[in-house]
Design a protein around this motif. Structure first.
Motif, mmCIF file in Angstrom:
data_model
loop_
_atom_site.group_PDB
_atom_site.id
_atom_site.type_symbol
_atom_site.label_atom_id
_atom_site.label_comp_id
_atom_site.label_asym_id
_atom_site.label_seq_id
_atom_site.Cartn_x
_atom_site.Cartn_y
_atom_site.Cartn_z
ATOM 1 N N HIS A 27 10.474 -1.005 0.974
ATOM 2 C CA HIS A 27 10.139 0.327 0.472
ATOM 3 C C HIS A 27 10.486 0.335 -1.007
ATOM 4 C CE1 HIS A 27 10.667 4.655 -0.326
ATOM 5 N NE2 HIS A 27 9.869 4.858 0.696
ATOM 6 N N ILE A 28 9.470 0.488 -1.854
ATOM 7 C CA ILE A 28 9.708 0.371 -3.287
ATOM 8 C C ILE A 28 9.163 1.586 -4.033
ATOM 9 C CG2 ILE A 28 9.689 -2.157 -3.256
ATOM 10 C CD1 ILE A 28 6.823 -1.932 -4.477
ATOM 11 N N ARG A 29 9.816 1.907 -5.131
ATOM 12 C CA ARG A 29 9.344 2.986 -5.991
ATOM 13 C C ARG A 29 8.688 2.451 -7.251
ATOM 14 N NH1 ARG A 29 13.270 7.978 -6.645
ATOM 15 N NH2 ARG A 29 11.300 8.722 -7.518
ATOM 16 N N SER A 30 8.885 1.146 -7.512
ATOM 17 C CA SER A 30 8.288 0.538 -8.697
ATOM 18 C C SER A 30 8.013 -0.930 -8.410
ATOM 19 C CB SER A 30 9.233 0.654 -9.896
ATOM 20 O OG SER A 30 8.770 -0.135 -10.984
ATOM 21 N N TYR A 31 6.935 -1.446 -8.997
ATOM 22 C CA TYR A 31 6.628 -2.868 -8.838
ATOM 23 C C TYR A 31 7.622 -3.756 -9.575
ATOM 24 C CZ TYR A 31 2.206 -1.580 -6.677
ATOM 25 O OH TYR A 31 1.259 -1.079 -5.831
ATOM 26 N N THR A 32 8.451 -3.177 -10.396
ATOM 27 C CA THR A 32 9.502 -3.980 -11.037
ATOM 28 C C THR A 32 10.476 -4.522 -9.996
ATOM 29 O OG1 THR A 32 10.845 -2.017 -11.437
ATOM 30 C CG2 THR A 32 9.337 -2.678 -13.184
ATOM 31 N N PRO B 238 6.214 5.711 -5.291
ATOM 32 C CA PRO B 238 6.884 6.094 -6.545
ATOM 33 C C PRO B 238 7.462 7.497 -6.536
ATOM 34 C CG PRO B 238 4.492 5.976 -6.841
ATOM 35 C CD PRO B 238 4.783 5.377 -5.503
ATOM 36 N N GLN B 239 6.927 8.388 -5.690
ATOM 37 C CA GLN B 239 7.423 9.761 -5.628
ATOM 38 C C GLN B 239 8.470 9.979 -4.539
ATOM 39 O OE1 GLN B 239 6.494 11.821 -8.064
ATOM 40 N NE2 GLN B 239 5.231 10.137 -8.830
ATOM 41 N N ALA B 240 8.852 8.895 -3.852
ATOM 42 C CA ALA B 240 9.865 8.967 -2.787
ATOM 43 C C ALA B 240 9.500 10.006 -1.725
ATOM 44 C CB ALA B 240 11.239 9.256 -3.377
ATOM 45 N N GLN B 241 8.279 9.906 -1.223
ATOM 46 C CA GLN B 241 7.809 10.860 -0.221
ATOM 47 C C GLN B 241 8.216 10.478 1.200
ATOM 48 O OE1 GLN B 241 3.567 12.273 -0.927
ATOM 49 N NE2 GLN B 241 3.581 10.434 -2.216
ATOM 50 N N TYR B 242 8.514 9.196 1.429
ATOM 51 C CA TYR B 242 8.676 8.704 2.792
ATOM 52 C C TYR B 242 10.066 8.141 3.035
ATOM 53 C CZ TYR B 242 3.587 8.980 2.612
ATOM 54 O OH TYR B 242 2.300 9.417 2.466
ATOM 55 N N SER B 243 10.385 8.025 4.308
ATOM 56 C CA SER B 243 11.666 7.468 4.721
ATOM 57 C C SER B 243 11.763 5.987 4.344
ATOM 58 C CB SER B 243 11.817 7.622 6.241
ATOM 59 O OG SER B 243 12.894 6.859 6.717
ATOM 60 N N GLY C 261 0.811 -1.204 0.000
ATOM 61 C CA GLY C 261 0.000 0.000 0.000
ATOM 62 C C GLY C 261 0.841 1.249 0.000
ATOM 63 N N ASP C 262 0.168 2.389 -0.120
ATOM 64 C CA ASP C 262 0.866 3.669 -0.244
ATOM 65 C C ASP C 262 0.780 4.529 1.005
ATOM 66 O OD1 ASP C 262 -1.361 6.143 -0.870
ATOM 67 O OD2 ASP C 262 -2.059 4.087 -1.010
ATOM 68 N N ASP C 263 -0.021 4.103 2.006
ATOM 69 C CA ASP C 263 -0.309 4.974 3.148
ATOM 70 C C ASP C 263 0.272 4.402 4.432
ATOM 71 O OD1 ASP C 263 -1.337 6.622 5.090
ATOM 72 O OD2 ASP C 263 -3.374 6.638 4.286
ATOM 73 N N PRO C 264 1.323 5.041 4.988
ATOM 74 C CA PRO C 264 1.921 4.543 6.228
ATOM 75 C C PRO C 264 0.949 4.510 7.401
ATOM 76 C CG PRO C 264 3.380 6.123 5.168
ATOM 77 C CD PRO C 264 2.057 6.194 4.442
ATOM 78 N N ALA C 265 -0.060 5.396 7.390
ATOM 79 C CA ALA C 265 -0.995 5.483 8.509
ATOM 80 C C ALA C 265 -2.184 4.557 8.366
ATOM 81 C CB ALA C 265 -1.490 6.918 8.675
#
Length: 208
Positions: free
Chosen positions: A196-201, A184-189, A162-166
């Protein structure tokens, strides 16, 4: 394979909400502007919140009046989306893995169902579970626990994505389920999730 099943979120995990947000939320944005005085910076933050969080959460955070909250809920309960939608291009890498998948999303049932239909992804999942906060007080933690119980999985058999840490990431942490933050936007630590991934690849190595 390392895991027996995946649990995926929908919004901003399988497709970008920004791709439909302006059309979908246009009436809601107008309603809010009629009730709340915001400068351009504040409204930009509010728009971003509405594209990443449930309306009820946004309404509480922004201290919407009872009238505005009720009007917004009434509007979104009847909303659906019938325009063309596309998943993230790298979702195809997850879609192709021969592993049991569950979709767990929180939001208004009619609206979330229309997104699943327009994305044509229902057949990717053993179960599509929509948690509608207007009809249920349970959260994703309870849904994840129920999936474990009904399918006789141990926590380490599952990977939550998922995309939401909370939201789904915290629910997975609470249940000691491995989890991958899709960012994908590298918003989180890098250190707030099992993966922690930026792409499903990147999932070939994780799921092998």
């Amino acid at each position: 394979m390392k895991y027996k099943a995946l649990i995926l979120d929908l919004d901003n995990t399988i497709y970008p909400v920004t791709s439909i947000g302006d059309k979908l939320f246009a009436p809601l944005f107008q309603l809010i502007q009629e009730h709340v005085q915001l400068n351009s910076e504040e409204f930009a933050r509010l728009r971003a919140d509405l594209m990443s969080k449930p309306f009820q959460t946004v309404a509480e955070h922004w201290n919407f009046s009872d009238e505005l909250s009720k009007s917004g809920i009434a509007m979104l309960k009847e909303a659906s989306y019938d325009q063309e939608m596309h998943p993230f291009s790298d979702y195809l890498y997850i879609r192709s893995f021969p592993i049991t998948k569950f979709l767990v999303t929180k939001g208004f049932r009619k609206l979330q169902s229309s997104k699943v239909r327009q994305l044509n992804i229902a057949d990717d999942f053993l179960e599509v579970i929509i948690v509608d906060p207007e009809h249920s007080d349970i959260g994703k933690k309870e849904v994840f626990a129920d999936i474990l119980f009904r399918h006789h999985f141990s926590p380490t058999d599952i990977l939550v994505i998922g995309d939401d840490p909370a939201s789904e990431i915290q629910a997975a942490k609470d249940l000691e389920i491995p989890h991958a933050l899709y960012d994908p936007q590298a918003q989180y630590s890098q250190n707030i999730s099992t993966f922690h991934i930026r792409s499903y690849t990147e999932f070939a190595a994780i799921l092998a």
